[in-house]
Design an enzyme around this catalytic site. Structure first.
Site, PDB file in Angstrom:
ATOM      1  N   ARG A  62       0.815  -1.228   0.000  1.00  0.00           N
ATOM      2  CA  ARG A  62       0.000   0.000   0.000  1.00  0.00           C
ATOM      3  C   ARG A  62       0.839   1.263   0.000  1.00  0.00           C
ATOM      4  NH1 ARG A  62      -2.907  -3.678   2.867  1.00  0.00           N
ATOM      5  NH2 ARG A  62      -2.123  -2.866   4.842  1.00  0.00           N
ATOM      6  N   GLU A  99       4.971 -10.391  15.179  1.00  0.00           N
ATOM      7  CA  GLU A  99       4.443 -10.905  16.445  1.00  0.00           C
ATOM      8  C   GLU A  99       4.976 -12.327  16.691  1.00  0.00           C
ATOM      9  OE1 GLU A  99       0.259 -10.631  16.456  1.00  0.00           O
ATOM     10  OE2 GLU A  99       0.057 -11.002  18.604  1.00  0.00           O
TER      11      GLU A  99
HETATM   12  P1  AMP Z   1       4.192  -2.217  11.175  1.00  0.00           P
HETATM   13  O1  AMP Z   1       5.499  -2.777  10.689  1.00  0.00           O
HETATM   14  O2  AMP Z   1       3.661  -2.931  12.366  1.00  0.00           O
HETATM   15  O3  AMP Z   1       4.270  -0.707  11.390  1.00  0.00           O
HETATM   16  O4  AMP Z   1       3.115  -2.488  10.076  1.00  0.00           O
HETATM   17  C1  AMP Z   1       3.053  -1.697   8.995  1.00  0.00           C
HETATM   18  C2  AMP Z   1       2.493  -2.405   7.799  1.00  0.00           C
HETATM   19  O5  AMP Z   1       1.356  -3.219   8.100  1.00  0.00           O
HETATM   20  C3  AMP Z   1       2.038  -1.382   6.827  1.00  0.00           C
HETATM   21  O6  AMP Z   1       2.475  -1.800   5.556  1.00  0.00           O
HETATM   22  C4  AMP Z   1       0.537  -1.362   6.930  1.00  0.00           C
HETATM   23  O7  AMP Z   1      -0.004  -1.271   5.655  1.00  0.00           O
HETATM   24  C5  AMP Z   1       0.161  -2.660   7.590  1.00  0.00           C
HETATM   25  N1  AMP Z   1      -0.760  -2.514   8.733  1.00  0.00           N
HETATM   26  C6  AMP Z   1      -0.469  -2.815  10.014  1.00  0.00           C
HETATM   27  N2  AMP Z   1      -1.517  -2.648  10.801  1.00  0.00           N
HETATM   28  C7  AMP Z   1      -2.516  -2.198  10.018  1.00  0.00           C
HETATM   29  C8  AMP Z   1      -3.873  -1.817  10.254  1.00  0.00           C
HETATM   30  N3  AMP Z   1      -4.442  -1.882  11.479  1.00  0.00           N
HETATM   31  N4  AMP Z   1      -4.608  -1.399   9.201  1.00  0.00           N
HETATM   32  C9  AMP Z   1      -4.059  -1.339   7.976  1.00  0.00           C
HETATM   33  N5  AMP Z   1      -2.794  -1.690   7.691  1.00  0.00           N
HETATM   34  C10 AMP Z   1      -2.024  -2.117   8.697  1.00  0.00           C
END
Ligand code: AMP
Length: 175
Positions: A62, A99
């Site tokens: 995205r 996780e």
């Molecule tokens: P992180 O590494 O945990 O910051 O996760 C980021 C990635 O996961 C990004 O590419 C987001 O598009 C996706 N992502 C994580 N949580 C969500 C959420 N609650 N809603 C939409 N996309 C999420």
């Protein structure tokens, strides 16, 4: 209504997707509306207009959607950061913790280099692990990370704490 309020109103919350306990932030209503799409790219670019950005690095998948528009807005190039095994040329890679277990992202080793000033972009920052790994990739090529631009931050997950505290972390919306 301000542009920011209109963008916030367009984000759709989907409970328990893709698995129970996750509140998924769906940005597709922004993408589908020509006024909101333009407003979103403009707002993401705004804080970085005078930052000398040479490249926007968008994170799969995205981060690709607004990444090209954002790069064009800033007069910069676009660099895809992808899941391991998707890029055809020589790559640098970085692992990051999930996780359960680990994941790995890559970018082309020659996509950026010394003297380049890179803005990292994704739609959502959750735990910050993906964006931190993207910064690692860019630095492996010798380029400088100048900042981060996200459409939406999920503050309770404290993702920005995993990013460089000296750099601007800009999130248009909170949710
Ligand atoms: P992180 O590494 O945990 O910051 O996760 C980021 C990635 O996961 C990004 O590419 C987001 O598009 C996706 N992502 C994580 N949580 C969500 C959420 N609650 N809603 C939409 N996309 C999420």
């Amino acid at each position: 209504m301000s542009a920011t309020d209109a963008l916030a109103a367009a984000v759709r919350d989907i409970p328990d997707f893709p698995k129970p306990g996750i509140l998924f932030k769906d940005i597709t209503p922004i993408l589908g509306d020509p006024v909101l799409l333009r407003a979103c790219a403009d707002a993401l670019a705004e804080p970085f207009r005078n930052a000398g950005i040479t490249h926007v690095a968008g994170i799969e998948a995205r981060g690709f959607l607004l990444g090209g528009l954002l790069a064009a807005d800033l007069g910069a190039g676009f660099v895809p950061v992808r899941k391991k095994g998707k890029l055809p040329w020589k790559t640098v890679e970085a692992e990051y913790a999930l996780e359960y277990g680990t994941d790995c992202i890559q970018m082309h080793a020659d996509a950026t280099g010394p003297g380049d000033r890179v803005l990292i972009h994704d739609d959502v920052i959750a735990t910050g692990g993906t964006a931190a790994a993207a910064a690692d990739l860019i630095r492996q090529t010798g380029a400088e990370v100048v900042g981060y631009a996200f459409i939406l931050e999920i503050p309770f997950l404290q993702g920005r704490a995993r990013l460089d505290q000296s750099l601007p972390v800009y999130a248009l919306l909170e949710g």
